[in-house]
Design an enzyme around this catalytic site. Sequence first.
Site: not given
Length: 448
Positions: A259, A261-262, A264-265, A280, A323, A376
């Site tokens: 998962c 996108a976008p 950062g990780k 993704d 994530d 999150c």
Amino acid sequence: MPSQRFAPPSEVPGLAARRIAADIVDGVLQKHRTLDEQLDGSGAHPGLKTLPDRDRALMRRLVATVLRRLGTLGHVLSRLLDKGIPSDAPRAQSALLIGAAQILWMDVPDHAAVDLSVRLVQSDRRAARYAGLVNAVLRRCAREGKALVDEVAAQSLDLPPWMVARWSAHYGETVARDMALALSHDPSLDLTVKSDAAQWASRLHGEVLPTGSVRTVLHGAVTMLPGFAEGQWWVQDAAAALPARLFGDIKGKSIADLCAAPGGKTAQLAQAGAHVTAIDRSPARVARLRENLTRLSLQAETVVADAAEWAGPADGFDGILIDAPCTSTGTIRRHPDVSWLRQESDIAAMTVLQRRLLQNSVSLLKPGGTLVYCTCSLEPEEGEHAVAALLAAEPGLRRVPIDASEVSGLSEIVTAEGDLRTLPSHLPNADPKLGGLDGFFAARLVKS
């Protein structure tokens, strides 16, 4: 000399930004569309193409302020209206909300806020008859609104009651109130930099957080900031930057980012020297991830697939980062539409998906490999409970507790079980715009 009689009149400055803001507020509250889909991509508001950068920034702030303070706005307007907000003309509702938000929380002259809201309703066929009402109510708001805000300041009206009740039960009423207060402020801009955080903090008029992220309150187009085009940093909340660091030294190791996108990780993992496979299910989101990696001059293999079903390579991965899709209640400060689009019943549906992702990730992990699971969300079902259920079902997994030294000594964000749990009220600052974190949960597990 050519006649000018038929030249179109120039529009009142600022009216276009407010009209688009009203459309987007209506999109969230009436049509249940997310801010992301209305601001970017194929479903974005068509008027954004012709809106100057300055007006675009104003529009975004108008929308965010209305949604962030919606409960308080409803209280204020209900006290100023004898018969409540007109329900048969959505543009009258949004004009009142936008006008009151400017008067109460934005640096806009009261007379301009009133005048432009009146013009908004005058230009709408169904709402035009309410122009006098909007004018009178907003003038009263300028005189009496601040006192009406103060009388409910301690009531957490800007979050749905179900959310406040859940947070009070899980975190305690005092912490829940602190979280609600933190979510009422404009967010900062957090950046993960490739190197020399102090230099970039200086150039971007920000500061280096204890976690190493650079935090600034600069406004305007991110793409115009120093270092963006050169790929020296990417936008990432300071809390969101922590889970990828829990793997330790990953240089040369194979890591799957589920998962992703976008991205950062993914960027963090690639920058740390891992061989990254980013998965993704959305082709559009994967395309955006590839664009971000190209700008950052970082490499990763990208796969369009459902991460809950993806088989992966036969030899598995040294590490897996999930994530997981979630209710996103930890991101309300940056995504205030979440408060009004999510329902308590969404939690159960999300936990089913999270369980599938976790189960599949175990099969993708090499013996001795590390799994970092994060969301999150501030809801325990999507964090602590999900990990507890996985450990009970998979005896071959064990938790490796996180030490405060791994998260810059911030012991308050490490739970008694050794998981990561950041709250919106963490990392306070005398300037509220420079304080706070997204609400994040992360746990680190190892396969025996």
